[in-house]
Design a protein around this motif. Structure first.
Motif, PDB file in Angstrom:
ATOM      1  N   UNK A  56      -5.604   8.474  -1.951  1.00 37.81           N
ATOM      2  CA  UNK A  56      -6.570   7.391  -2.172  1.00 37.81           C
ATOM      3  C   UNK A  56      -6.048   6.083  -1.587  1.00 37.81           C
ATOM      4  N   UNK A  57      -4.768   5.798  -1.793  1.00 31.30           N
ATOM      5  CA  UNK A  57      -4.175   4.579  -1.234  1.00 31.30           C
ATOM      6  C   UNK A  57      -4.238   4.617   0.290  1.00 31.30           C
ATOM      7  N   UNK A  58      -3.928   5.757   0.886  1.00 28.78           N
ATOM      8  CA  UNK A  58      -3.987   5.897   2.341  1.00 28.78           C
ATOM      9  C   UNK A  58      -5.405   5.645   2.843  1.00 28.78           C
ATOM     10  N   UNK A  59      -6.396   6.225   2.191  1.00 30.24           N
ATOM     11  CA  UNK A  59      -7.795   6.030   2.591  1.00 30.24           C
ATOM     12  C   UNK A  59      -8.180   4.554   2.478  1.00 30.24           C
ATOM     13  N   UNK A  60      -7.777   3.897   1.411  1.00 30.82           N
ATOM     14  CA  UNK A  60      -8.095   2.480   1.236  1.00 30.82           C
ATOM     15  C   UNK A  60      -7.440   1.623   2.317  1.00 30.82           C
ATOM     16  N   UNK A  61      -6.209   1.935   2.675  1.00 35.32           N
ATOM     17  CA  UNK A  61      -5.524   1.193   3.731  1.00 35.32           C
ATOM     18  C   UNK A  61      -6.244   1.400   5.066  1.00 35.32           C
ATOM     19  N   UNK A  62      -6.629   2.628   5.368  1.00 32.53           N
ATOM     20  CA  UNK A  62      -7.353   2.901   6.611  1.00 32.53           C
ATOM     21  C   UNK A  62      -8.697   2.182   6.649  1.00 32.53           C
ATOM     22  N   UNK A  63      -9.408   2.156   5.530  1.00 31.74           N
ATOM     23  CA  UNK A  63     -10.686   1.436   5.466  1.00 31.74           C
ATOM     24  C   UNK A  63     -10.481  -0.063   5.680  1.00 31.74           C
ATOM     25  N   UNK A  64      -9.436  -0.606   5.104  1.00 29.76           N
ATOM     26  CA  UNK A  64      -9.139  -2.028   5.284  1.00 29.76           C
ATOM     27  C   UNK A  64      -8.840  -2.333   6.746  1.00 29.76           C
ATOM     28  N   UNK A  65      -8.024  -1.519   7.364  1.00 34.07           N
ATOM     29  CA  UNK A  65      -7.698  -1.712   8.776  1.00 34.07           C
ATOM     30  C   UNK A  65      -8.956  -1.606   9.626  1.00 34.07           C
ATOM     31  N   UNK A  66      -9.789  -0.611   9.356  1.00 38.90           N
ATOM     32  CA  UNK A  66     -11.027  -0.425  10.108  1.00 38.90           C
ATOM     33  C   UNK A  66     -11.931  -1.636   9.964  1.00 38.90           C
ATOM     34  N   UNK A  67     -12.105  -2.122   8.740  1.00 39.39           N
ATOM     35  CA  UNK A  67     -13.027  -3.239   8.530  1.00 39.39           C
ATOM     36  C   UNK A  67     -12.522  -4.525   9.168  1.00 39.39           C
ATOM     37  N   UNK A  68     -11.232  -4.732   9.191  1.00 37.69           N
ATOM     38  CA  UNK A  68     -10.684  -5.969   9.740  1.00 37.69           C
ATOM     39  C   UNK A  68     -10.566  -5.950  11.264  1.00 37.69           C
ATOM     40  N   UNK A  69     -10.159  -4.836  11.819  1.00 35.98           N
ATOM     41  CA  UNK A  69      -9.835  -4.822  13.238  1.00 35.98           C
ATOM     42  C   UNK A  69     -10.866  -4.133  14.121  1.00 35.98           C
TER      43      UNK A  69
END
Length: 155
Positions: free
Chosen positions: A21-34
């Motif tokens: 879940x933490x990995x998915x949240x980090x990937x979503x954050x990276x996707x939304x920002x960059x």
């Protein structure tokens, strides 16, 4: 003396799921920002420019963006064609009766051996243009003189 065996600690399903879940949240954050973030900014800027043009000309329709040497916007009303710059300021206009896609296509074919697949209005360097794509080429013909402004191969 007996040897003490260290027992390997096994992580449970709960810990594994928490890490996933933490990995998915980090990937979503990276996707939304960059990835998504810059695209949303571009869409917002586009919407603001279009809105400003519409405020200046309530009857304008068919607005489109053209990117060549710089960004411009084209639109029309019942009598006039309009070209705007990236600040939503009117660059130039032409009477709609002067629009002649057939002549532009004919000249592209006859003079430059380009069979038209698509044609649109744009702005090239200093003047409105017909942007014609076809025969693996892009050509810009001056709106008024039908002279070639720019030509290149495309794939």
């Amino acid at each position: 003396m007996g040897l003490k065996h260290k027992r390997k600690r096994q992580h449970g399903t709960t810990t594994t799921m928490a890490l996933v879940i933490i990995l998915v949240l980090v990937l979503l954050l990276i996707w939304s920002e960059f990835i998504s973030g810059p695209n949303r900014v571009k869409e917002q800027i586009y919407a603001q420019r279009i809105e400003k043009i519409i405020k200046q000309n309530k009857n304008i329709q068919g607005l489109s963006e053209h990117v060549f040497d710089y960004i411009t916007y084209q639109g029309y009303d019942d009598t006039t064609l309009y070209w705007y710059n990236a600040k939503s300021e009117l660059i130039t206009s032409r009477d709609i009766e002067t629009l002649n896609y057939k002549k532009a296509k004919r000249i592209a074919k006859k003079n430059y051996n380009i069979k038209c697949d698509s044609i649109a209005l744009g702005y090239g360097y200093n003047n409105p243009v017909y942007e014609i794509r076809g025969s693996n080429k892009l050509i810009l013909l001056d709106y008024d003189s039908f002279e070639r402004v720019y030509e290149r191969e495309i794939r």
